[in-house]
Design a protein around this motif. Sequence first.
Motif, PDB file in Angstrom:
ATOM      1  N   HIS A  86       0.725  -1.013  -0.082  1.00 12.42           N
ATOM      2  CA  HIS A  86      -0.093  -0.034  -0.127  1.00 12.42           C
ATOM      3  C   HIS A  86       0.805   1.088  -0.141  1.00 12.42           C
ATOM      4  O   HIS A  86       0.599   2.214  -0.880  1.00 12.42           O
ATOM      5  N   ALA A  87       1.847   1.331   0.957  1.00 12.97           N
ATOM      6  CA  ALA A  87       2.795   2.277   1.101  1.00 12.97           C
ATOM      7  C   ALA A  87       3.681   2.613  -0.397  1.00 12.97           C
ATOM      8  O   ALA A  87       3.688   3.893  -0.821  1.00 12.97           O
ATOM      9  N   SER A  88       3.926   1.593  -1.211  1.00 12.98           N
ATOM     10  CA  SER A  88       4.765   1.724  -2.413  1.00 12.98           C
ATOM     11  C   SER A  88       3.783   2.225  -3.274  1.00 12.98           C
ATOM     12  O   SER A  88       4.321   3.114  -4.171  1.00 12.98           O
ATOM     13  N   LEU A  89       2.560   1.789  -3.442  1.00 13.57           N
ATOM     14  CA  LEU A  89       1.614   2.072  -4.458  1.00 13.57           C
ATOM     15  C   LEU A  89       1.297   3.593  -4.295  1.00 13.57           C
ATOM     16  O   LEU A  89       1.236   4.672  -5.298  1.00 13.57           O
ATOM     17  N   LEU A  90       1.210   4.087  -3.040  1.00 12.57           N
ATOM     18  CA  LEU A  90       0.755   5.651  -2.900  1.00 12.57           C
ATOM     19  C   LEU A  90       2.163   6.317  -3.139  1.00 12.57           C
ATOM     20  O   LEU A  90       1.890   7.594  -3.585  1.00 12.57           O
ATOM     21  N   ALA A  91       3.170   5.782  -2.601  1.00  5.40           N
ATOM     22  CA  ALA A  91       4.549   6.687  -2.965  1.00  5.40           C
ATOM     23  C   ALA A  91       4.709   6.797  -4.496  1.00  5.40           C
ATOM     24  O   ALA A  91       4.992   7.855  -5.051  1.00  5.40           O
ATOM     25  N   LEU A  92       4.577   5.903  -5.217  1.00  2.80           N
ATOM     26  CA  LEU A  92       4.489   5.478  -6.854  1.00  2.80           C
ATOM     27  C   LEU A  92       3.414   6.838  -7.430  1.00  2.80           C
ATOM     28  O   LEU A  92       3.706   7.595  -8.194  1.00  2.80           O
ATOM     29  N   ASN A  93       2.391   7.038  -7.160  1.00  4.46           N
ATOM     30  CA  ASN A  93       1.399   7.646  -7.411  1.00  4.46           C
ATOM     31  C   ASN A  93       1.503   9.287  -6.919  1.00  4.46           C
ATOM     32  O   ASN A  93       1.517  10.140  -7.967  1.00  4.46           O
ATOM     33  N   TYR A  94       2.087   9.386  -5.808  1.00  4.40           N
ATOM     34  CA  TYR A  94       2.605  10.718  -5.432  1.00  4.40           C
ATOM     35  C   TYR A  94       3.696  11.172  -6.324  1.00  4.40           C
ATOM     36  O   TYR A  94       3.647  12.452  -6.761  1.00  4.40           O
ATOM     37  N   LEU A  95       4.677  10.338  -6.515  1.00  3.51           N
ATOM     38  CA  LEU A  95       5.912  10.959  -7.247  1.00  3.51           C
ATOM     39  C   LEU A  95       5.442  11.007  -8.868  1.00  3.51           C
ATOM     40  O   LEU A  95       6.135  12.022  -9.614  1.00  3.51           O
ATOM     41  N   SER A  96       4.347  10.433  -9.174  1.00  4.28           N
ATOM     42  CA  SER A  96       4.031  10.578 -10.691  1.00  4.28           C
ATOM     43  C   SER A  96       2.990  11.686 -10.745  1.00  4.28           C
ATOM     44  O   SER A  96       2.199  11.530 -11.779  1.00  4.28           O
ATOM     45  N   SER A  97       2.603  12.254  -9.909  1.00  3.08           N
ATOM     46  CA  SER A  97       1.433  13.039  -9.699  1.00  3.08           C
ATOM     47  C   SER A  97       0.020  12.702 -10.132  1.00  3.08           C
ATOM     48  O   SER A  97      -0.766  13.091 -10.589  1.00  3.08           O
ATOM     49  N   LYS A  98      -0.094  11.280  -9.872  1.00  2.00           N
ATOM     50  CA  LYS A  98      -1.485  10.448  -9.980  1.00  2.00           C
ATOM     51  C   LYS A  98      -2.320  10.676  -8.607  1.00  2.00           C
ATOM     52  O   LYS A  98      -1.679  10.411  -7.765  1.00  2.00           O
ATOM     53  N   PRO A  99      -3.487  10.911  -8.930  1.00  5.32           N
ATOM     54  CA  PRO A  99      -4.468  10.772  -7.753  1.00  5.32           C
ATOM     55  C   PRO A  99      -4.598   9.424  -7.210  1.00  5.32           C
ATOM     56  O   PRO A  99      -4.322   8.417  -7.721  1.00  5.32           O
ATOM     57  N   SER A 100      -5.219   9.385  -5.908  1.00  2.00           N
ATOM     58  CA  SER A 100      -5.511   8.147  -5.179  1.00  2.00           C
ATOM     59  C   SER A 100      -6.677   7.406  -6.210  1.00  2.00           C
ATOM     60  O   SER A 100      -7.408   8.106  -6.709  1.00  2.00           O
ATOM     61  N   GLY A 101      -6.518   6.105  -5.952  1.00  2.00           N
ATOM     62  CA  GLY A 101      -7.478   5.141  -6.392  1.00  2.00           C
ATOM     63  C   GLY A 101      -9.061   5.422  -6.005  1.00  2.00           C
ATOM     64  O   GLY A 101     -10.119   4.925  -6.510  1.00  2.00           O
TER      65      GLY A 101
END
Length: 255
Positions: A86-101
């Motif tokens: 979960h933390a890894s996916l959230l970090a990837l979304n944050y770094l790529s400026s993608k919103p949460s699911g």
Amino acid sequence: MSTFLGLWATIVSTYPHPLIEFFGSLLVQVIFFWIPCMIYMTLDYIAPSFSHRHKIQPIPKQPTRNDIVQCLHVVLRNQALAMAIHASLLALNYLSSKPSGYRITASPPKPLEFARDFILSIIIREILFYYVHRFFHHPTLYARIHKQHHRFIAPVSLAAQYASPVEHVFANIIPIALPGQLFRCHILTYWAFVAFELVETSTVHSGYDFFAGAARMHDKHHELFMVNFGALGFLDWIHGTNKLAQTRRSKVKDT
């Protein structure tokens, strides 16, 4: 209710959304999995006579204290794995400026939206879980992946997450995390859905006949293996995977 909504609006406006999603999901896990598990599993110690009267399977089949300790280690490992993913996916979304699911807004979901997304999540989860679970019972996969979970012929609530890492990801994490992301439901709806599923799975693995025998169907799966793959039962009815349990019950009645 207004106090909660005010607090929620303050949280959303104060903290980064990835942190809200991560720590909120962790809090839901603690409240709705660990606390029910503690309640169910302490009954043997605080009310042994009451506990024994309501056990579905006989006492000789119940797990030993060593079994419970080993189960605890596996469950903690699996929860650490889930948190890391979960933390890894959230970090990837944050770094790529993608919103949460999931949708995180100060305003809560409207009642009809909440009901729709909650019910859809339950149905989609049931479909995903049933077929993944049944797939793991295939002879080529059972021994490698799913046999560990069936170590508990008479299950206890903590054993709901006693599984190999592969099973935990595909049978426990994905069927819960994916449904709400398909239609980007509100995070509060997702947390309510997760809370429901956590209480349900700890209850059906509890080994007790509480709540009109809610645990009996899955308890029978742990006893007989090839029946009752789902949680709600409608896919077992459609595919006929509840028939062995029915035959077993009829034999019990005849004796």
